[in-house]
Design a protein around this motif. Sequence first.
Motif, short mmCIF file in Angstrom:
data_model
loop_
_atom_site.label_atom_id
_atom_site.label_comp_id
_atom_site.label_asym_id
_atom_site.label_seq_id
_atom_site.Cartn_x
_atom_site.Cartn_y
_atom_site.Cartn_z
N VAL A 1 -10.91 19.87 45.24
CA VAL A 1 -12.00 19.52 46.15
C VAL A 1 -12.53 18.12 45.85
CG1 VAL A 1 -14.32 20.17 46.90
CG2 VAL A 1 -12.62 21.94 46.50
N GLY A 2 -12.59 17.77 44.57
CA GLY A 2 -13.02 16.42 44.22
C GLY A 2 -12.08 15.35 44.76
N SER A 3 -10.77 15.59 44.71
CA SER A 3 -9.80 14.64 45.25
C SER A 3 -9.93 14.49 46.75
CB SER A 3 -8.38 15.08 44.88
OG SER A 3 -8.21 15.15 43.48
N MET A 4 -10.16 15.61 47.44
CA MET A 4 -10.35 15.56 48.88
C MET A 4 -11.62 14.78 49.24
SD MET A 4 -9.25 19.50 49.70
CE MET A 4 -9.70 19.44 51.42
N THR A 5 -12.67 14.95 48.42
CA THR A 5 -13.91 14.21 48.67
C THR A 5 -13.69 12.71 48.54
OG1 THR A 5 -15.19 16.09 47.78
CG2 THR A 5 -16.31 13.97 47.94
N TYR A 6 -12.93 12.32 47.52
CA TYR A 6 -12.63 10.90 47.33
C TYR A 6 -11.89 10.33 48.54
CZ TYR A 6 -10.37 6.70 45.54
OH TYR A 6 -9.91 5.42 45.39
N HIS A 7 -10.93 11.07 49.06
CA HIS A 7 -10.17 10.59 50.23
C HIS A 7 -11.09 10.42 51.43
CE1 HIS A 7 -7.42 10.46 53.64
NE2 HIS A 7 -8.05 11.53 54.12
N TYR A 8 -11.93 11.43 51.73
CA TYR A 8 -12.76 11.35 52.93
C TYR A 8 -13.83 10.26 52.80
CZ TYR A 8 -10.57 15.59 54.68
OH TYR A 8 -9.66 16.49 55.14
N MET B 1 -3.67 20.90 44.72
CA MET B 1 -4.48 21.54 43.69
C MET B 1 -5.29 22.69 44.27
SD MET B 1 -3.94 19.95 40.79
CE MET B 1 -5.39 20.09 39.76
N TYR B 2 -5.78 22.48 45.45
CA TYR B 2 -6.55 23.52 46.15
C TYR B 2 -5.69 24.76 46.39
CZ TYR B 2 -8.42 25.41 50.61
OH TYR B 2 -8.84 26.22 51.63
N SER B 3 -4.45 24.54 46.81
CA SER B 3 -3.53 25.66 47.01
C SER B 3 -3.19 26.35 45.69
CB SER B 3 -2.24 25.17 47.68
OG SER B 3 -2.49 24.72 48.99
N LEU B 4 -2.98 25.55 44.63
CA LEU B 4 -2.70 26.13 43.32
C LEU B 4 -3.87 26.98 42.83
CD1 LEU B 4 -0.86 26.38 40.85
CD2 LEU B 4 -1.84 24.23 39.99
N GLY B 5 -5.10 26.54 43.10
CA GLY B 5 -6.26 27.34 42.72
C GLY B 5 -6.27 28.68 43.42
N GLU B 6 -5.90 28.71 44.70
CA GLU B 6 -5.84 29.99 45.41
C GLU B 6 -4.73 30.88 44.85
OE1 GLU B 6 -4.89 31.85 49.84
OE2 GLU B 6 -5.33 29.70 49.65
N VAL B 7 -3.59 30.29 44.50
CA VAL B 7 -2.49 31.07 43.94
C VAL B 7 -2.92 31.72 42.61
CG1 VAL B 7 -0.19 30.91 42.92
CG2 VAL B 7 -0.68 29.76 45.08
N LEU B 8 -3.58 30.96 41.75
CA LEU B 8 -4.04 31.50 40.47
C LEU B 8 -5.08 32.60 40.68
CD1 LEU B 8 -4.36 28.23 38.35
CD2 LEU B 8 -2.62 30.01 38.14
N LEU B 9 -5.95 32.43 41.67
CA LEU B 9 -6.94 33.47 41.95
C LEU B 9 -6.26 34.75 42.42
CD1 LEU B 9 -9.86 34.39 42.31
CD2 LEU B 9 -9.84 33.36 44.60
N VAL B 10 -5.29 34.63 43.31
CA VAL B 10 -4.57 35.83 43.78
C VAL B 10 -3.81 36.48 42.62
CG1 VAL B 10 -2.69 36.61 45.27
CG2 VAL B 10 -4.40 35.02 46.15
N LEU B 11 -3.20 35.68 41.75
CA LEU B 11 -2.51 36.23 40.58
C LEU B 11 -3.48 37.00 39.69
CD1 LEU B 11 -0.01 36.44 38.74
CD2 LEU B 11 -0.67 34.21 37.77
N HIS B 12 -4.65 36.44 39.47
CA HIS B 12 -5.67 37.12 38.66
C HIS B 12 -6.05 38.45 39.28
CE1 HIS B 12 -9.38 37.71 36.37
NE2 HIS B 12 -9.94 37.99 37.53
N LEU B 13 -6.29 38.46 40.59
CA LEU B 13 -6.71 39.70 41.26
C LEU B 13 -5.61 40.75 41.22
CD1 LEU B 13 -8.57 38.19 44.35
CD2 LEU B 13 -9.58 39.23 42.30
N ILE B 14 -4.36 40.35 41.33
CA ILE B 14 -3.26 41.30 41.24
C ILE B 14 -3.18 41.88 39.83
CG2 ILE B 14 -0.75 41.54 41.32
CD1 ILE B 14 -2.00 41.43 44.06
N PHE B 15 -3.34 41.05 38.80
CA PHE B 15 -3.34 41.55 37.42
C PHE B 15 -4.45 42.57 37.20
CE2 PHE B 15 -1.03 37.66 35.56
CZ PHE B 15 0.16 38.37 35.49
#
Length: 582
Positions: A246-253, A273-287
Amino acid sequence: MESWKFVDRFCFVPHEMELEMGQSADIVEAREYGLFQWSVTFPEDMDLYLQVYYQKHGLDTWDDKGWGSVYNPEREKEDINFIKTCSQRHYYAAKSFRLKSQHNTHEIVTRSEKNLATNGYAYFKTSAPKFFFVAVSNCNPQCACSLEETSGDPDNCVPSSTSTFCDGPLILDYTFEFTNGVKPSNKHFGYDEIGLMQIAWVFSVFYIFLVFLTNKTVRETLIKEDKYHVTVKILVYSIWVMAGGVGSMTYHYMSYSEDGVGDPDMLLFGKTMYSLGEVLLVLHLIFIAKGWTIVRRKISANGRMKIALYITVFSFMHMATRYYSRKYMDRGVILYDYETMPGMLLRIGRVFSTVWFVYSVRTTIKQFPRSKQRFYRNFSSIFGLWFFWMCILSYLPDGIPDYIRYKFSLAFELSMIFSAQLILVIMYNPKLSANFPFHSNATHEIMTGKFNKESFRKELEGIKRRRNHRRKDYGFETESGTSAAATRTLSSQSPSDLSPAPASVPSTSENPNPTQPNTPSPTPASPIAALFAGKEIPVQPHYAFSSVAEATAAVRIAGDDISEVLHVLASNLEVLDDAMDD
């Protein structure tokens, strides 16, 4: 070579303005309105046109006489009759600018021996948010039929087969600038993009707060209590990665608001990075749905293989969506990431995640009916709805106006992910949550079946140190390590500590034979030492303690011995479990 080429699109802010599209106006009077400026350099022997189109009923509608009738690569592959010539496309343009001729909206600024450079501008009047599309062409409009010949419909035109030299190649350098007024927050953003910078700013602040909260209330607390499990680490990494994205996206905009270009590489990095964060969250919830580190010591080899396969595919879908959108997305027909082919597959992946999550939670509750029921009831209710809404989010934007689709999708998705991470941080804080799920130590944690011998050894040493300290403190052992009789008597204890010894238990502190000196009773061999040596475990004599405190210390020592035995059994069970899995 192509003689007609789509360049870019822009959504202008609606304004009631007296000017028709393309008319000139005083910049001071019209500075709040949509403006298109260009600078084009091309060979002098070419006759280039700039053409502006718009879609009458939205970008998703292709059956009218607007942009959808001019440009639709997918339909052109299926229907050869749909393909339009360059000359035919002239008749669909809302406005055309012949760059070689002088006009009140543009002028020839330089003329060299071979090249011609021209600058120009056009204001736009629109009563509703609408996408405008700009294309450049090099062809003779007279090669196509006139509107009178076609009864006003260019589709009825059949160019003469004797027409020659209608099209030419496109050779040019250009700079286009689209603006909406002069306010920095709106100027370089299309109507469909206004608000993206503010959304990124708000969630950057939110994630700074969440990172601080996570480190202070969860990470540090659980590390101190030896409950910082791998599942919690995955959640923490997810929050850190999302904050960076989110910080990188803010810098771009922010950069985009200044020059209309921004930093596309930083935007791609932020989305990745934003997509990777969602993937890690889904992995955590599945665990957690599988019960790992809560009711399961480890996940079976088959389960680990399925999770690894799914997360790999899910991650690939996310990365492919971001990369394809940056490199190959056609802005003439596609609005945002989820309308691409990888984005469609990602939608299906989210549906599969929802089904798998619900199945995993139900299976865990059924297999462990007496463990963490209250936690799993709350967990399944909250995050079952979360997965459901993430699926709805993937398809919901298709039903809303195209000019707010992307920013709605981004805001809703960030809100959902942030809310899920915040709820998990609260649930994993033992001071804030009544349903704190983790009660086993992290040093006991095993997933792959590899036993942590170093952690096991250190914990055994800690048990022995605590046991020896208590033995010395209550007089069961001298400073030199030899056993001794209890040195604390009833007279040294407070009345609340006094408790008579059971009558059925013979006292070893009394001397039954007065002729023999009263010598301390030898400390019995440790059951653990006997167990490791393969000897028979000696029967312990009965003790009559002189105080409640001494009895409590003895019970604690016995508890340490039992804990030691259980640890040894656990290590051997791991070997057996690995053999069965393999």
